[in-house]
Write a protein that holds these residues in place. Structure first.
Motif, PDB file in Angstrom:
ATOM      1  N   ASP A   1      -9.720   6.768  -2.375  1.00 23.03           N
ATOM      2  CA  ASP A   1      -8.608   6.297  -2.331  1.00 23.03           C
ATOM      3  C   ASP A   1      -8.391   5.308  -3.838  1.00 23.03           C
ATOM      4  O   ASP A   1      -7.819   4.284  -3.737  1.00 23.03           O
TER       5      ASP A   1
ATOM      6  N   HIS B   1       0.833   4.060  -2.797  1.00 25.44           N
ATOM      7  CA  HIS B   1       0.474   5.461  -2.460  1.00 25.44           C
ATOM      8  C   HIS B   1       1.380   6.514  -2.668  1.00 25.44           C
ATOM      9  O   HIS B   1       1.271   7.518  -3.026  1.00 25.44           O
TER      10      HIS B   1
ATOM     11  N   TYR C   1       2.052   6.747   7.039  1.00 25.50           N
ATOM     12  CA  TYR C   1       1.442   6.035   6.344  1.00 25.50           C
ATOM     13  C   TYR C   1       0.945   4.910   7.281  1.00 25.50           C
ATOM     14  O   TYR C   1       0.016   3.853   6.915  1.00 25.50           O
TER      15      TYR C   1
ATOM     16  N   TYR D   1       0.929  -1.289  -0.083  1.00 27.86           N
ATOM     17  CA  TYR D   1       0.036  -0.038  -0.014  1.00 27.86           C
ATOM     18  C   TYR D   1       0.814   1.216  -0.039  1.00 27.86           C
ATOM     19  O   TYR D   1       0.851   2.161  -0.700  1.00 27.86           O
ATOM     20  N   GLN D   2       1.858   1.366   0.838  1.00 26.11           N
ATOM     21  CA  GLN D   2       2.661   2.534   0.905  1.00 26.11           C
ATOM     22  C   GLN D   2       3.460   2.701  -0.532  1.00 26.11           C
ATOM     23  O   GLN D   2       3.404   3.966  -0.890  1.00 26.11           O
TER      24      GLN D   2
ATOM     25  N   THR E   1       1.285   8.437  -5.967  1.00 26.66           N
ATOM     26  CA  THR E   1       0.108   9.338  -6.162  1.00 26.66           C
ATOM     27  C   THR E   1       0.542  10.751  -5.839  1.00 26.66           C
ATOM     28  O   THR E   1       0.115  11.708  -6.292  1.00 26.66           O
TER      29      THR E   1
END
Length: 135
Positions: free
Chosen positions: A71, A18, A31, A14-15, A21
């Protein structure tokens, strides 16, 4: 071939996604906090290319009528390949399955045409949304 999962990614995956972006540029949240938030989602979808997370989206909902898509992100190297559409179609299908009729979202400036192609419309000028941000 892409792998679609109805589970949240690992913290590390996920980090990594993310960070592509630029959404946390102001560093408002760690995070760890962002990951904790996605783990509390009503529904989420993750898309992988082999072992690499390339797309993610989630829904916050009471499961009855208040639903908010947030998200939705696609790794920059995979944009314009239908990944975002796949994410949105999966999120919308889940809403239909659960008989959710009113689906809301916010989007970045210039992204309205993408969501309009999926059936979304902008709120009426006489019914704008509101927000409050604590610093």
């Amino acid at each position: 071939m892409y792998i679609i999962s109805e589970t949240n990614p690992t913290f590390e995956d996920y980090q990594a996604l993310h960070q592509t972006t630029g959404w946390n540029a102001k560093g408002l949240y760690t995070y760890e906090q962002l990951f904790q938030a996605i783990c509390r989602s009503w529904y989420s979808i993750s898309i992988y290319d082999d072992q690499t997370l390339i797309g993610y989206g989630r829904i916050i909902s009471d499961g009855i009528y208040q639903t908010f898509i947030c998200d939705v992100m696609v790794h920059s190297e995979y944009q314009r390949n239908g990944i975002g559409t796949t994410i949105m179609e999966a999120l919308l299908a889940h809403c239909k399955l659960k008989n959710i009729k009113w689906i809301q979202l916010s989007c970045a400036k210039g992204k309205q045409p993408f969501y309009q192609k999926l059936g979304f419309s902008e709120r009426d000028a006489d019914a704008p949304g509101m927000m409050l941000f604590f610093e």
